[in-house]
Design a protein around this motif. Sequence first.
Motif, PDB file in Angstrom:
ATOM      1  N   LYS A   1      70.530  12.160   3.792  1.00  0.00           N
ATOM      2  CA  LYS A   1      70.772  12.636   5.524  1.00  0.00           C
ATOM      3  C   LYS A   1      69.314  12.508   5.977  1.00  0.00           C
ATOM      4  O   LYS A   1      69.752  11.502   7.628  1.00  0.00           O
ATOM      5  CB  LYS A   1      71.458  13.525   5.398  1.00  0.00           C
ATOM      6  N   ARG A   2      68.607  12.909   5.547  1.00  0.00           N
ATOM      7  CA  ARG A   2      67.139  12.464   6.481  1.00  0.00           C
ATOM      8  C   ARG A   2      66.534  11.400   6.139  1.00  0.00           C
ATOM      9  O   ARG A   2      66.313  10.959   7.421  1.00  0.00           O
ATOM     10  CB  ARG A   2      66.167  13.249   5.508  1.00  0.00           C
ATOM     11  N   THR A   3      67.163  10.175   5.568  1.00  0.00           N
ATOM     12  CA  THR A   3      66.417   8.991   5.549  1.00  0.00           C
ATOM     13  C   THR A   3      67.045   8.407   6.506  1.00  0.00           C
ATOM     14  O   THR A   3      66.587   7.635   6.777  1.00  0.00           O
ATOM     15  CB  THR A   3      66.260   9.288   3.552  1.00  0.00           C
ATOM     16  N   GLU A   4      68.249   8.537   6.338  1.00  0.00           N
ATOM     17  CA  GLU A   4      69.134   7.492   6.870  1.00  0.00           C
ATOM     18  C   GLU A   4      68.716   8.098   8.821  1.00  0.00           C
ATOM     19  O   GLU A   4      68.512   6.752   9.036  1.00  0.00           O
ATOM     20  CB  GLU A   4      70.819   7.786   7.115  1.00  0.00           C
TER      21      GLU A   4
ATOM     22  N   PHE B   1      60.787   7.558   0.878  1.00  0.00           N
ATOM     23  CA  PHE B   1      60.192   8.136   2.098  1.00  0.00           C
ATOM     24  C   PHE B   1      60.132   9.306   2.227  1.00  0.00           C
ATOM     25  O   PHE B   1      60.452   9.782   1.357  1.00  0.00           O
ATOM     26  CB  PHE B   1      61.792   7.632   2.565  1.00  0.00           C
ATOM     27  N   PHE B   2      58.741   9.955   2.660  1.00  0.00           N
ATOM     28  CA  PHE B   2      58.082  10.979   3.103  1.00  0.00           C
ATOM     29  C   PHE B   2      58.600  11.928   4.365  1.00  0.00           C
ATOM     30  O   PHE B   2      58.926  11.441   4.632  1.00  0.00           O
ATOM     31  CB  PHE B   2      56.479  11.194   3.009  1.00  0.00           C
ATOM     32  N   THR B   3      58.773  13.067   3.860  1.00  0.00           N
ATOM     33  CA  THR B   3      58.745  13.817   5.211  1.00  0.00           C
ATOM     34  C   THR B   3      58.402  15.417   5.053  1.00  0.00           C
ATOM     35  O   THR B   3      57.666  15.404   4.267  1.00  0.00           O
ATOM     36  CB  THR B   3      60.409  14.171   5.435  1.00  0.00           C
ATOM     37  N   VAL B   4      57.984  15.885   6.553  1.00  0.00           N
ATOM     38  CA  VAL B   4      57.040  17.345   6.403  1.00  0.00           C
ATOM     39  C   VAL B   4      58.252  18.011   6.498  1.00  0.00           C
ATOM     40  O   VAL B   4      59.233  18.435   6.551  1.00  0.00           O
ATOM     41  CB  VAL B   4      56.668  17.661   7.944  1.00  0.00           C
ATOM     42  N   GLU B   5      57.871  19.443   5.674  1.00  0.00           N
ATOM     43  CA  GLU B   5      58.256  20.045   5.140  1.00  0.00           C
ATOM     44  C   GLU B   5      57.377  21.841   6.519  1.00  0.00           C
ATOM     45  O   GLU B   5      56.520  21.906   5.528  1.00  0.00           O
ATOM     46  CB  GLU B   5      58.233  20.734   3.870  1.00  0.00           C
ATOM     47  N   MET B   6      58.580  22.674   7.111  1.00  0.00           N
ATOM     48  CA  MET B   6      57.725  23.685   7.547  1.00  0.00           C
ATOM     49  C   MET B   6      58.036  24.353   6.641  1.00  0.00           C
ATOM     50  O   MET B   6      59.508  25.137   6.661  1.00  0.00           O
ATOM     51  CB  MET B   6      57.712  24.014   8.609  1.00  0.00           C
ATOM     52  N   ALA B   7      56.827  24.968   6.012  1.00  0.00           N
ATOM     53  CA  ALA B   7      57.258  26.362   5.393  1.00  0.00           C
ATOM     54  C   ALA B   7      57.742  27.654   6.080  1.00  0.00           C
ATOM     55  O   ALA B   7      56.697  27.581   7.286  1.00  0.00           O
ATOM     56  CB  ALA B   7      56.165  26.980   4.459  1.00  0.00           C
TER      57      ALA B   7
END
Lengths: 316, 317
Positions: free
Chosen positions: A305-308, A273-279
């Motif tokens: 938690k983010r995956t869930e 699972f990938f997500t976007v990280e805002m710097a």
Amino acid sequence: MSASTAGPNPDNQIPKAPAEVGVSGSVTDLTPYLPPVDSEYDLEMTDLKGPEEAPAPVEVIFDCSDVEVHYGEHRAIRDVSLSFGLREVTALIGPSGCGKSTFLRCLNRMNDLIPGAKVGGHVIYHGQDLYADEIDPVQVRKRIGMVFQKPNPFPKSIYDNVAFGPRVVGMEGDMDEIVERALVRGALWDEVKDRLTENAFGMSGGQQQRLCIARALATDPDVLLMDEPCSALDPISTGRIEDLMAELKERISIVIVTHNMQQAARVSDKTAFFTVEMAEDEKRRTGVVVEYDATDTIFTNPSDKRTEDYVTGKFG
Amino acid sequence: MNAVSTTSAERVRADLVRARSARSARESLIKGLLFLAALLSVATTTAIVVTLLQQTISFFGEVSPLAYFAGTKWTPLLSGDQQSFGVLPLLWGTFYLTGIGLLVAVPCGLLAAIYLAEFAKPKVRKTVKPILELLAGMPTIIFGYFALTFVTPVILRDVFGIPVSEFNGLAAGLVLGLLVTPTIASVAEDAMRSVPQSLREGAYGLGAGRLQVALRVVFPAALSGIVAALILGASRAIGETVIILIAGGQSPSMSLNPTGSFQSMASFIAATARGDIPQGTLKYETIFVVGFTLFCVTLLLNAVSTRVVSRYRQVYE
């Protein structure tokens, strides 16, 4: 918190795959069409049993560590460390713009074609760093096939589409046989065997995509990278391609990017699972891996938690 | 239904109706202007054809079509027995010089297009493409004098030692090729650039190298545009006047030897029309007959190109 170590896989050992998910029944006997088992790939892979002490249930074909990609100034993904197992299907999921496709394109050096793209970290394939100086990207792509989001057949006949790869890589053997074998493996032979000389543009979208898969299989790659291969297709065509993937898995490894979570759950052994990280300092978005585990675990018992939130539809 | 809603319904209705009538007036005005513009070009073409046809018919009243189309001697401006109206030398001159030109322009133009579309760095392409287009739009009289004062004496005679006459088909043909090379390169490059990137990626993904992608995927996929580029180049060469007038000489010839003088249809028209031939004479009508022949040749070429292009056209989504 570093996303790359959040997964349960810090030593790049591959978690055990779940028991075989029920694959749609009758599989045609492909034996006469398959390449001989003791092909050159198998010889090379004997050296790659994975870490001795680790209880590695699956041989590693790809071992990526700290991969990052810059497009000019912009960092698209960072710290991606994933390993893919031999003859497994690995799904990459996550919201749009999280760098799944960007990462996928690192695996066969397709990012080389994008001006300004720079890849850092290590992509180890059969023990060999694909970004080492002496590596020829053209050779890499011969062994690691790719299927794209939109079917992209060449404006040539069906036959010439499939024969393209074998011809450019100078494959030996009877071209008719090579083409037939690829089309059988692509589950397309019965539909097209009487019109091999017709232009591929006359096929339906689903057929075109299976043609592209057959085309990629014609050079006997041992990995197939699939970038949202079903996003332009209807559910019936999608189902066919999913069945096909289950058959192909007997011989090759597949890495698939998908937005369709049901699809990931249906076809894959492992899911990342990938997500976007805002710097905070910059407004740029960077993709990171949140979690990588057996598909069952990701969808039923994720540890982050983010995956869930993502797999249950609360986000994305 | 209460009063308020009735009022608002009326207001909405009035609004809708007014907007419609105002817009339709404006639209029909624009439509009329556009139609006039279209009509103007059609009317011009019609007028040209009618003029040419009138003179041509009158010409064929005195000269038999057989003598014209099958005759091998073109001396319309002479008198008495010397006068002959065989158009073949002019047709030959036109096609022979065009052929020499295309022999230069097709390979150069296509190689340049492949290089620019598939190999050149963006920076190089951005610099070279406008230069090419500028070259394609250069007045041909410059090319003509370049052929006469440089190619003939320096290149052909001094460098290659070819004994060419001062006015010769070789220099004219070669420079004709230089003239149409940028046209072919530019149009073919556009065609190749419009091949979708996904096809290139598909080919690269199968282990094709750059040259293989360019020659086996992009070039065939752009074939209809490339054929259009070649035909555009050819019709430019066929209609080209000044280069041949200046460097090619003015004596029609059916020779295979390019070192002598040639005359093309267009250069005959230009040379004759500026002379002092009285209107209404047979000599005067030859200008129109040759013009009409040139018109037909170009028309034929365009028709062929339209068919070829539509036959090989590939529509990409």
